[in-house]
Design an enzyme around this catalytic site. Sequence first.
Site, PDB file in Angstrom:
ATOM      1  N   ASP A 120       0.852  -1.196   0.000  1.00  0.00           N
ATOM      2  CA  ASP A 120       0.000   0.000   0.000  1.00  0.00           C
ATOM      3  C   ASP A 120       0.887   1.245   0.000  1.00  0.00           C
ATOM      4  O   ASP A 120       2.077   1.180   0.308  1.00  0.00           O
ATOM      5  CB  ASP A 120      -0.935   0.014   1.219  1.00  0.00           C
ATOM      6  CG  ASP A 120      -0.182   0.081   2.541  1.00  0.00           C
ATOM      7  OD1 ASP A 120       0.857  -0.605   2.666  1.00  0.00           O
ATOM      8  OD2 ASP A 120      -0.605   0.838   3.437  1.00  0.00           O
ATOM      9  N   GLU A 185       0.157  -1.130   5.699  1.00  0.00           N
ATOM     10  CA  GLU A 185       1.168  -0.676   6.662  1.00  0.00           C
ATOM     11  C   GLU A 185       0.956   0.783   7.029  1.00  0.00           C
ATOM     12  O   GLU A 185       1.121   1.182   8.175  1.00  0.00           O
ATOM     13  CB  GLU A 185       2.579  -0.872   6.080  1.00  0.00           C
ATOM     14  CG  GLU A 185       3.711  -0.659   7.097  1.00  0.00           C
ATOM     15  CD  GLU A 185       4.190   0.778   7.220  1.00  0.00           C
ATOM     16  OE1 GLU A 185       4.893   1.094   8.192  1.00  0.00           O
ATOM     17  OE2 GLU A 185       3.837   1.608   6.363  1.00  0.00           O
TER      18      GLU A 185
HETATM   19 ZN   LIG Z   1       6.673   2.200   4.296  1.00  0.00          ZN
END
Ligand SMILES: [Zn+2]
Length: 483
Positions: A120, A185
């Site tokens: 992401d 994340e």
């Molecule tokens: Zn990162």
Amino acid sequence: MIATILIALVLLIVAAALLRALATPKAKPRCEPLPESALEETAGVENELAAAVRHATVSSNDPKAEDEKTFAAFKEELKRLFPRAHKELERHEIGDRALVFVWKGSKPELKPVILCAHFDVVPADDAELWRHQPFSGDIAEGAVWGRGTQDIKLMLISSLDAAERLLAEGKAPERTIYFAFGGDEEVGGARGAGRIGAWLEERGVEASFLLDEGGPVSDGSLPFADRPVALVGIAEKGYADVSLEAEGKGGHASMPPAHTTSGDLARAIAAIEARPDRARLGYTVRNFLDHLSPYVGFGYRVLFRNLWITSPLVKAAFKRGPATNAMLRTTAAPTMLKGSSKENVLADRAWANVNMRILPGQTVAGNLERISRIVAGAGVKVSVNHPEQLVEPLPESPVDHEGFRAIESAIGEAFPEAAVLPFLLSGGTDTKHYRKGTEAMYRFCPVRETPEDLEGIHGRDEHIGVSNLRRCALFYKRLLASL
Ligand SMILES: [Zn+2]
């Protein structure tokens, strides 16, 4: 008599300090960066990264704001880019944001290794101001452009690129390798690394070490070092947001009391800044200085090799820069403030957020207590803001470990010009989700960075130089081959 003894003592200490400095391990010979010709081996990785960047896998705290189709398309893209890895490695999807590849090693008695990355990215605002559109994946001006080229699709793509090439050469690792890729994340990692961590635990995986994003090969961040430094994070700080709240009577500003809620809050904040956490030279910083000492001038070497006597001097010097200061202590930064919303009205409630980064070895609770004591006189209430985002500091990972040595030697192959230093990260990574089943955790991003390059991360015009990217892929190829 006493004077003579004192002089002899001082001379002895000076002699011991000089001797320790002289006994510093020899610096590796100075090397030039690898020539372009040596990077032919990983040529083409730039096209793979460009293809990966074209999928705008932006994560958000609001799942409805995320585009599921884009995440699915990204995973399909990986199938196209790495057909061998998809055929020969085990592939597991755990939920919608966790992707794991398992490359079975030939020696099951060896502990496995986990290579992490996330797919992401953060949003790209002001797209019209970018030199190349944020999800264009343009290859231009000797670089790949777009969101994720640095943070951190380059690690995901480079690690799979290395596996793909080694498979083509008919090579296989002795150790089992887990490629662990999360897709959230940037918003905490619960659906990605969180699920993978639990999945590994269920399977009873006990890894020797893991490698996740972290420090770069940095140019110029340590002006007194004689060469670039590869900053391998062996520790990362904990995280907490703390609320300070002053409550009182509101009312008209024309007749204020002697102490207002805003005044109380201001005194609390001033008290926190006036009494920073005590400076400490912990395991990580001591090892950082020790590994740095062969690469600095003699004066610094005397300082860094004799912390038994020079630690006050080192602390005083580190205190002067925000980055080095943050390595010494838990920091507390007031970030958000709220008082009255009108010019002539007293606030009945004044509020501030203090962002804390907690040193390994300490706890969130201990620091809350410390802050409460400091602000006790100001009459404000202290509490945790966003308890779900608290992160206790992780244990410091050893320098004397096969994982550190493997990373060090792969750095030596891809970045022979750099000195390898253990490092303390102030930012958080996904590694917290793997703390249970992993002996040692290292955080390193195998690319050269100048201070200017770092500005592109989460900012405008994120890009990565093609030869830099090829170095990253070479690092993974050498690391995997050594496992
Ligand atoms: Zn990162």
